[in-house]
Write an enzyme that holds these catalytic residues in place. Structure first.
Site, PDB file in Angstrom:
ATOM      1  N   HIS A 260       0.867  -1.180   0.000  1.00  0.00           N
ATOM      2  CA  HIS A 260       0.000   0.000   0.000  1.00  0.00           C
ATOM      3  C   HIS A 260       0.906   1.233   0.000  1.00  0.00           C
ATOM      4  CE1 HIS A 260      -2.842   2.923   1.786  1.00  0.00           C
ATOM      5  NE2 HIS A 260      -3.821   2.090   1.484  1.00  0.00           N
TER       6      HIS A 260
ATOM      7  N   ASP B 291       2.637  -4.625   8.177  1.00  0.00           N
ATOM      8  CA  ASP B 291       1.439  -3.820   7.949  1.00  0.00           C
ATOM      9  C   ASP B 291       0.238  -4.750   8.089  1.00  0.00           C
ATOM     10  OD1 ASP B 291      -0.807  -2.695   6.795  1.00  0.00           O
ATOM     11  OD2 ASP B 291       0.231  -1.858   5.065  1.00  0.00           O
TER      12      ASP B 291
ATOM     13  N   GLN C  41      -4.954  -5.121   6.784  1.00  0.00           N
ATOM     14  CA  GLN C  41      -5.967  -6.045   6.260  1.00  0.00           C
ATOM     15  C   GLN C  41      -6.027  -7.364   7.019  1.00  0.00           C
ATOM     16  OE1 GLN C  41      -8.248  -5.346   4.000  1.00  0.00           O
ATOM     17  NE2 GLN C  41      -7.399  -3.340   3.488  1.00  0.00           N
TER      18      GLN C  41
ATOM     19  N   LYS D 225     -10.922  -0.699  10.112  1.00  0.00           N
ATOM     20  CA  LYS D 225     -11.029  -1.894   9.265  1.00  0.00           C
ATOM     21  C   LYS D 225     -11.357  -3.140  10.090  1.00  0.00           C
ATOM     22  CE  LYS D 225      -8.185  -0.053   5.565  1.00  0.00           C
ATOM     23  NZ  LYS D 225      -6.873  -0.017   4.887  1.00  0.00           N
TER      24      LYS D 225
ATOM     25  N   CYS E 241      -4.609   2.351  -3.840  1.00  0.00           N
ATOM     26  CA  CYS E 241      -3.371   2.858  -3.214  1.00  0.00           C
ATOM     27  C   CYS E 241      -2.209   1.889  -3.411  1.00  0.00           C
ATOM     28  CB  CYS E 241      -3.545   3.143  -1.719  1.00  0.00           C
ATOM     29  SG  CYS E 241      -4.765   4.383  -1.375  1.00  0.00           S
TER      30      CYS E 241
HETATM   31  C1  PLP Z   1      -5.932   0.694   4.568  1.00  0.00           C
HETATM   32  C2  PLP Z   1      -4.536   0.249   4.484  1.00  0.00           C
HETATM   33  C3  PLP Z   1      -3.482   1.043   4.947  1.00  0.00           C
HETATM   34  C4  PLP Z   1      -3.695   2.433   5.467  1.00  0.00           C
HETATM   35  O1  PLP Z   1      -4.565   2.452   6.550  1.00  0.00           O
HETATM   36  P1  PLP Z   1      -5.132   3.839   7.079  1.00  0.00           P
HETATM   37  O2  PLP Z   1      -6.243   3.437   7.978  1.00  0.00           O
HETATM   38  O3  PLP Z   1      -5.601   4.594   5.865  1.00  0.00           O
HETATM   39  O4  PLP Z   1      -4.013   4.531   7.761  1.00  0.00           O
HETATM   40  C5  PLP Z   1      -2.215   0.536   4.871  1.00  0.00           C
HETATM   41  N1  PLP Z   1      -1.968  -0.687   4.385  1.00  0.00           N
HETATM   42  C6  PLP Z   1      -2.952  -1.482   3.942  1.00  0.00           C
HETATM   43  C7  PLP Z   1      -2.621  -2.850   3.439  1.00  0.00           C
HETATM   44  C8  PLP Z   1      -4.263  -1.042   3.965  1.00  0.00           C
HETATM   45  O5  PLP Z   1      -5.235  -1.822   3.513  1.00  0.00           O
END
Ligand code: PLP
Length: 413
Positions: A130, A207, A210, A233, A371
């Site tokens: 992302h 990260d 998800q 999320k 993104c």
């Molecule tokens: C949504 C997302 C982000 C960013 O999250 P924010 O809530 O916008 O800070 C980063 N990495 C992944 C894989 C995402 O799906």
């Protein structure tokens, strides 16, 4: 030979749906089908109530002595304990509240990164990151004359692990990797990635934006050095997220933002900083949303993550079967290990146009590059249509998606 029948625990999706008031909404005169959960999930009534209750009954700034402040502080800190258990951290000192995943990455890039990355060092990310897990490292590398290395992605949407191992050298200081791809659904083998990185002497940032909603997260077992996710999320509110870091590393890192709450003592000559985790929480935090995040995580835990996952995997399987037989439709991301998310393109139709036609039929999907522009380039597409499923989605909703896609194709091609 004995035959055993495994009975899947039942999951009452209609009961679950009653907890999410927004699911009764109509869009374009039809009951809404919400399949944009990877962008943000809907919130159960209990989360909405927690926000309302806080503002109606005990709104106060935290870490003050009066009664309301004590109640607010207790609730705020209770979330920290719940988060610690949710991701199995060792201590609440390792749980830093942020605005979301993006802020978590930036915090580490600005603090750990600025202290530890020097000219010629290497930071390894993957081809499916992302933008949040690309740009902060790019800024850092530019500033420090360090090098950003990229793990390539296969045609199926899996990381090429042999290439990754070749990238790891003594120059590698950090590997920052997405646990689950938001554009493909791929679940990456983070344990293996982390073990290999540690052997080479590099730290690992995961990260978890998800993965946290779908998979069981155990940061101790994973042995990652940092892990970040976003509340919104995981059925929680926007504006609150979590950065986990190993205690020893967090203790040694310089501070991020300066201000109130993060200090022990301030004189004009010198400031001493608070202990963990407050050292990284400057200013009045997002108290209400942090308190409500606990309710969201409890909701997931009460409904049992493994049972939710079974349901979501059934939806993934069913939707994959139904969509992949549509003529001209190509699924992007066919990894063996996926979460309930399907990205696809349609021959001779722009994803944007498909998205609009689906919205006309009351169906919310995400269209575009998600993104992940470098990943879209890798697959040679301008973007995809992405349907991502949550615990409250149903097979009937998949059916509506499938027939709406067929209708859109007829209109566009
Ligand atoms: C949504 C997302 C982000 C960013 O999250 P924010 O809530 O916008 O800070 C980063 N990495 C992944 C894989 C995402 O799906």
């Amino acid at each position: 030979m004995e035959t055993t029948t495994t009975i899947k625990p039942t999951f009452d999706v209609s009961e679950i749906r009653k907890s999410f008031p927004i699911l009764e909404r109509e869009v374009n005169n039809q009951l809404m089908v919400y399949l944009d959960n990877a962008a943000t999930s809907q919130k159960p009534q209990a989360v909405i109530d927690a926000l309302n209750y806080y503002y109606s009954n005990y709104n106060a700034n935290i870490h003050r002595v009066h009664t309301l402040a004590e109640e607010a502080t207790a609730a705020y800190e209770a979330t920290r304990t719940t988060v610690k258990d949710f991701i199995n951290a060792k201590s609440t000192d390792e749980i830093i509240f942020t605005r979301g995943t993006t802020e978590g990455v930036n915090l580490v890039a600005y603090t750990w990164g600025r202290k530890n990355i020097t000219e010629g060092d290497e930071i390894i990310i993957s081809g499916m990151e992302h933008h949040s897990n690309i740009v902060p490292w790019q800024i850092l590398c530019n500033e420090k004359k360090a090098v950003l290395k990229i793990i390539p992605v296969s045609d199926e949407g899996e990381l090429l692990m042999d290439k990754y191992k070749k990238l790891l050298s003594s120059k590698a200081k950090l590997v920052s990797i997405v646990h689950v791809s938001n554009a493909l659904g791929t679940v990456n083998p983070v344990k293996e990635i982390i073990d290999e990185a540690h052997k080479a002497g590099a730290l690992v940032f995961v990260d978890g934006a998800q993965s946290t909603v779908h998979l069981d997260i155990d940061v101790q077992e994973m042995d990652c050095d940092f892990f970040a996710f976003s509340g919104h999320k995981v059925y929680g509110p926007t504006g609150v997220g979590v950065l986990y870091g190993k205690k020893k590393i967090l203790e040694e890192m310089p501070v991020f933002m300066g201000g109130g709450e993060m200090i022990k003592e301030v004189t004009f000559e010198k400031t001493t900083f608070s202990d963990l985790p407050y050292k990284y929480e400057a200013g009045t935090p997002n108290i209400a949303d942090t308190i409500a995040l606990k309710v969201a995580l409890d909701f997931v835990t009460e409904n049992k993550k493994d049972i939710i996952r079974n349901h979501e995997n059934d939806l993934l399987k069913y939707a994959t079967e139904q969509l992949s037989v549509i003529e001209g439709l190509q699924i992007i991301g066919t990894a063996k290990n996926k979460v309930s998310l399907i990205s696809f393109v349609i021959k001779n139709a722009h994803p944007q146009d498909i998205g609009v036609l689906l919205d006309n039929q009351g169906i919310a999907v995400r269209t575009g590059h998600h993104c992940t522009q470098p990943l879209m380039k890798r697959f040679g597409v301008p973007g995809t249509v992405r349907a991502s499923f949550a615990m409250y989605n149903t097979k009937e909703e998949v059916d509506r998606l499938v027939s709406a896609v067929k209708k859109a194709i007829k209109m566009l091609t």
